[in-house]
Design a protein around this motif. Structure first.
Motif, short mmCIF file in Angstrom:
data_model
loop_
_atom_site.label_atom_id
_atom_site.label_comp_id
_atom_site.label_asym_id
_atom_site.label_seq_id
_atom_site.Cartn_x
_atom_site.Cartn_y
_atom_site.Cartn_z
N ALA A 1 -8.31 -9.65 -6.62
CA ALA A 1 -8.85 -9.53 -5.26
C ALA A 1 -7.76 -9.68 -4.22
CB ALA A 1 -9.94 -10.57 -5.05
N ARG A 2 -6.82 -10.60 -4.45
CA ARG A 2 -5.74 -10.80 -3.48
C ARG A 2 -4.69 -9.69 -3.56
NH1 ARG A 2 -6.57 -16.05 -5.44
NH2 ARG A 2 -4.89 -15.77 -6.96
N THR A 3 -4.36 -9.26 -4.76
CA THR A 3 -3.30 -8.25 -4.93
C THR A 3 -3.71 -6.89 -4.40
OG1 THR A 3 -2.48 -9.42 -6.89
CG2 THR A 3 -1.78 -7.13 -6.60
N TYR A 4 -4.94 -6.48 -4.70
CA TYR A 4 -5.40 -5.13 -4.32
C TYR A 4 -6.35 -5.14 -3.13
CZ TYR A 4 -3.28 -3.73 -8.72
OH TYR A 4 -2.38 -3.51 -9.74
N ASN A 5 -6.44 -6.25 -2.43
CA ASN A 5 -7.28 -6.35 -1.24
C ASN A 5 -8.72 -5.96 -1.55
OD1 ASN A 5 -7.85 -6.92 1.44
ND2 ASN A 5 -7.31 -4.88 2.16
N LEU A 6 -9.27 -6.56 -2.61
CA LEU A 6 -10.63 -6.27 -3.02
C LEU A 6 -11.59 -7.37 -2.58
CD1 LEU A 6 -9.91 -5.02 -6.65
CD2 LEU A 6 -10.20 -3.65 -4.58
N VAL A 7 -11.25 -8.10 -1.54
CA VAL A 7 -12.07 -9.20 -1.07
C VAL A 7 -13.33 -8.65 -0.39
CG1 VAL A 7 -12.17 -11.22 0.44
CG2 VAL A 7 -10.04 -10.64 -0.76
N THR A 8 -14.49 -9.13 -0.81
CA THR A 8 -15.76 -8.73 -0.21
C THR A 8 -16.57 -9.98 0.12
OG1 THR A 8 -16.90 -8.61 -2.36
CG2 THR A 8 -15.81 -6.61 -1.58
N ASP A 9 -17.60 -9.82 0.94
CA ASP A 9 -18.47 -10.95 1.27
C ASP A 9 -19.15 -11.50 0.02
OD1 ASP A 9 -17.81 -10.75 3.93
OD2 ASP A 9 -19.51 -9.45 4.43
N VAL B 1 -9.81 2.55 -1.20
CA VAL B 1 -10.97 3.11 -1.89
C VAL B 1 -11.97 2.03 -2.25
CG1 VAL B 1 -11.71 4.30 -3.97
CG2 VAL B 1 -9.66 5.06 -2.77
N ASN B 2 -11.46 0.87 -2.69
CA ASN B 2 -12.35 -0.12 -3.28
C ASN B 2 -12.75 -1.25 -2.35
OD1 ASN B 2 -12.25 1.16 -5.81
ND2 ASN B 2 -10.32 0.16 -6.31
N GLN B 3 -12.10 -1.35 -1.19
CA GLN B 3 -12.32 -2.52 -0.35
C GLN B 3 -13.78 -2.67 0.05
OE1 GLN B 3 -9.95 -2.56 3.16
NE2 GLN B 3 -10.33 -4.69 3.60
N ALA B 4 -14.45 -1.56 0.40
CA ALA B 4 -15.82 -1.63 0.87
C ALA B 4 -16.82 -1.56 -0.27
CB ALA B 4 -16.08 -0.48 1.85
N SER B 5 -16.36 -1.44 -1.50
CA SER B 5 -17.27 -1.28 -2.63
C SER B 5 -17.58 -2.62 -3.27
CB SER B 5 -16.64 -0.35 -3.67
OG SER B 5 -17.44 -0.31 -4.83
N LEU B 6 -18.86 -2.83 -3.52
CA LEU B 6 -19.27 -4.05 -4.22
C LEU B 6 -18.82 -4.02 -5.67
CD1 LEU B 6 -20.97 -6.69 -4.41
CD2 LEU B 6 -22.94 -5.24 -4.91
N TRP B 7 -18.82 -2.84 -6.26
CA TRP B 7 -18.54 -2.70 -7.69
C TRP B 7 -17.04 -2.49 -7.93
CZ3 TRP B 7 -22.35 -4.13 -10.73
CH2 TRP B 7 -23.64 -4.07 -10.24
N ASN B 8 -16.24 -3.43 -7.46
CA ASN B 8 -14.82 -3.39 -7.81
C ASN B 8 -14.58 -4.36 -8.96
OD1 ASN B 8 -14.01 -6.11 -6.73
ND2 ASN B 8 -14.65 -5.18 -4.80
N ILE B 9 -13.39 -4.25 -9.56
CA ILE B 9 -13.11 -4.99 -10.79
C ILE B 9 -13.18 -6.51 -10.58
CG2 ILE B 9 -10.63 -4.89 -10.35
CD1 ILE B 9 -12.44 -4.92 -13.76
N ALA B 10 -12.76 -6.99 -9.40
CA ALA B 10 -12.80 -8.44 -9.15
C ALA B 10 -14.24 -8.95 -9.12
CB ALA B 10 -12.10 -8.75 -7.83
N ASN B 11 -15.13 -8.23 -8.45
CA ASN B 11 -16.53 -8.64 -8.39
C ASN B 11 -17.21 -8.52 -9.74
OD1 ASN B 11 -16.38 -9.29 -5.70
ND2 ASN B 11 -17.31 -7.40 -4.97
N ILE B 12 -16.84 -7.51 -10.50
CA ILE B 12 -17.43 -7.34 -11.84
C ILE B 12 -17.07 -8.52 -12.73
CG2 ILE B 12 -17.33 -5.95 -13.94
CD1 ILE B 12 -17.11 -3.48 -12.16
N LEU B 13 -15.82 -8.97 -12.66
CA LEU B 13 -15.41 -10.15 -13.44
C LEU B 13 -16.17 -11.39 -13.00
CD1 LEU B 13 -11.54 -9.63 -13.71
CD2 LEU B 13 -13.27 -9.33 -15.50
N THR B 14 -16.41 -11.52 -11.69
CA THR B 14 -17.19 -12.65 -11.20
C THR B 14 -18.62 -12.60 -11.74
OG1 THR B 14 -15.89 -12.76 -9.17
CG2 THR B 14 -18.05 -13.81 -9.12
N MET B 15 -19.22 -11.39 -11.76
CA MET B 15 -20.57 -11.24 -12.31
C MET B 15 -20.60 -11.58 -13.79
SD MET B 15 -21.68 -7.66 -10.48
CE MET B 15 -21.41 -7.40 -8.72
#
Length: 250
Positions: A88-96, A29-43
């Protein structure tokens, strides 16, 4: 009649595909989404960089209360660095976006802390220079070999990051007495680990690049040998065909 086959309509002859569950479902569900929890923490970490600097320099940069608030912002930024990578590694939430923004956020908060402390006169500029030159140099070196291989983070590199974070955090706080002495030695340890792990990364990068280049050349040579063999086979087939045609015309 709808004209839809039973298999498509979910009839008895169809096999139902179960919906993804657990971690794999969340990844799908989240792999293609920019607004996942890992990216939000980075922001959040990126936003905390200017907030940390503003808090640190309030009232001339020497007010213990404001420095405590600045330490809190710095600590939250460092904690999010641990969690966003793990998620990002555990839930495969890696994005560009995460691949680019995460290392920028890491370097930004550390650089902000070091430079600000040196501007305030709490930390010698040579310490800031050694750490920043190492961090920037290793980042550029990663780009140098990224097309051939990825250099994984070593245990020494993780220990270096921890030592830097603890040392800078202790310098942000208005410490006195034994704690002020302790932070000096923690920073000294951070500098030593920074230099040693930097040299280790350089050695690994050179070795990895050489091996990758050798492997690439071997693969190209093998591919060339296969092409030459195929060309020789085609030539032999052509010659055999020409001979057979000549015999048939006699």
């Amino acid at each position: 009649m709808t004209g839809v086959p039973a298999s498509a309509a979910g009839g008895t002859g169809a096999k139902r595909v179960p919906a993804p569950k657990g971690k794999l479902g969340a990844a799908a569900v989240n792999q293609a989404s920019l607004w996942n929890i890992a990216n939000i923490l980075t922001m959040v970490r990126l936003v905390l960089v200017p907030a940390f600097v503003v808090l640190l320099f309030q009232d001339g940069g020497y007010d213990p209360a404001w420095r405590a608030w600045a330490w809190a912002a710095f600590a939250v930024a460092m904690i999010t660095d641990v969690f966003d990578g793990h998620l990002a590694r555990t839930y495969n939430l890696v994005t560009d976006f995460g691949k680019i923004a995460d290392p920028i956020a890491d370097k930004a908060i550390m650089a902000a802390g070091l430079i600000s402390l040196s501007v305030l006169g709490d930390l010698p500029w040579w310490v800031t220079s050694v750490i920043l030159v190492r961090e920037i140099g290793i980042t550029l070196m990663r780009f140098w070999v990224i097309r051939l291989a990825v250099i994984p983070a070593s245990r020494g590199g993780k220990a270096k990051t921890l030592a830097q974070g603890v040392a800078v955090g202790m310098y942000v706080l208005a410490l006195t007495g034994p704690l002020a002495t302790l932070r000096f030695w923690v920073m000294a340890l951070a500098v030593v680990l920074t230099v040693l792990t930097g040299l280790d990364y350089v050695r690994d990068a050179v070795v990895i690049r050489r091996r990758a280049i050798v492997a690439l050349r071997v693969a190209e040579a093998e591919a060339g040998a296969v092409e030459d063999s195929g060309a020789s086979g085609d030539s032999a087939s052509d010659e055999a065909g020409e001979s057979a045609a000549a015999e048939s015309t006699r």
